[in-house]
Design an enzyme around this catalytic site. Structure first.
Site, PDB file in Angstrom:
ATOM      1  N   ASP A   5     -13.561  12.958   9.773  1.00 38.02           N
ATOM      2  CA  ASP A   5     -12.644  11.900   9.358  1.00 38.02           C
ATOM      3  C   ASP A   5     -11.228  12.461   9.420  1.00 38.02           C
ATOM      4  OD1 ASP A   5     -13.118   9.039   7.957  1.00 38.02           O
ATOM      5  OD2 ASP A   5     -11.246   9.906   7.217  1.00 38.02           O
ATOM      6  N   ARG A  19       0.822  -1.204   0.000  1.00 36.82           N
ATOM      7  CA  ARG A  19       0.000   0.000   0.000  1.00 36.82           C
ATOM      8  C   ARG A  19       0.864   1.267   0.000  1.00 36.82           C
ATOM      9  NH1 ARG A  19      -5.017  -1.571   2.290  1.00 36.82           N
ATOM     10  NH2 ARG A  19      -5.529  -3.598   1.394  1.00 36.82           N
TER      11      ARG A  19
END
Length: 303
Positions: free
Chosen positions: A174, A63
């Site tokens: 978030d 990732r």
């Protein structure tokens, strides 16, 4: 912070470390030593509370290699130095987004939204009975790209059509600024609305093209998107009538889960509600009592 789950294919059921192949780091595009992995996981834990076990090393490499390419870096040593610098504030969100896989969608776990309508109707009815102003304050914690707060906003609009006026505000937070920007724009791929009931899709979305829709202005006006790290100080005072924190606490160790549960309880009005993810549970050390499937209500012990 995050409404997502680590890719299941990366998880070893035994919880043990996957063996490293000799010479593997030399074959990779970027060297990634065990020491660098430990430094990275410690940094992630300290900043976000997310626990990355040893068996996640290969996943983390895959990732984050994308982030190194994007940033024009040549090693994880360089990336770690950047994360430890004063210029890395925005990168923390990119890091967390890179190591998670977003699984959010409109009206995920639909039983929550059925309960939400009835709970908010009952809250505002009691306010009217007491001669108080009808108001609702709702928080989507770990809202990701915004599908959850928009689903909440749809339920609130449906409630407004059946009751007297209500002052409604939805806070959506978030850690990842990129996800928040998607929510603020309110533009989604048409496929993402497949889980939305047809009657809501017709009323609350506008077609921009064959592949894109935009959420209507009346929904966007109800929601305020803000960046927030759940483990740091919360600037809002509350209290809230409803908090959604779904598929976020699965990343945390038990002490962090207990702490978050207590903080959520303190942010709720008495008798108000918290919704969590289907694979999550809360400690009994809080004032939150399990009422239904992953639905908790604040019930003060002295009451």
């Amino acid at each position: 912070m995050i409404s997502s789950a680590l890719a299941s294919s990366d998880t070893c059921s035994s919880g043990t470390s996957a063996p490293e192949v000799p010479g593997e780091s030399h074959e990779r595009e970027f060297p990634f030593t065990d020491k660098e992995f430990k430094t990275l996981t410690s940094m992630v834990y300290e900043r976000t509370g997310i626990v990355l076990k040893d068996n996640k090393k290969n996943m983390v490499y895959g990732r984050l290699a994308r982030r190194l390419r994007t940033l024009g870096m040549h090693s994880f040593k360089e990336y770690l130095a950047f994360l430890d610098s004063a210029e890395s504030a925005d990168e923390t969100g990119m890091l967390i987004n890179a190591i998670t896989t977003n699984l959010t969608k409109f009206f995920r776990e639909p039983h929550h939204f059925k309960h939400l309508f009835n709970a908010c109707h009952a809250i505002t009815q009691k306010q009217s009975d007491r001669g108080e102003k009808r108001r609702l304050r709702l928080w989507s914690a770990g809202c990701s790209s915004g599908e959850e707060p928009y689903s909440i906003a749809i339920v609130m609009n449906e409630l407004l059509k059946k009751t007297a006026p209500i002052d409604i505000k939805i806070l959506a937070t978030d850690l990842d600024t990129g996800m928040l920007q998607t929510g603020m724009n309110g533009i989604y791929n048409t496929k993402s609305t497949e889980s939305m009931p047809d009657k809501f899709r017709k009323k609350y979305t506008q077609n921009l093209s064959d592949t894109q829709i935009k959420m209507t202005a009346d929904l966007r006006d109800l929601i305020t998107f803000k960046q927030l790290n759940l483990l740091e100080k919360w600037p809002m005072k509350g209290p809230f009538d409803i908090i959604f924190c779904r598929n976020v606490m699965i990343y945390f160790d038990q002490p962090t889960k207990i702490s978050l549960g207590q903080r959520y309880a303190n942010m709720l009005r008495p008798d108000s509600w918290l919704y969590i993810g289907h694979s999550e549970s809360l400690s009994s050390e809080t004032n939150l009592k399990l009422i239904g499937k992953t639905i908790y209500q604040r019930q003060d012990r002295n009451g």
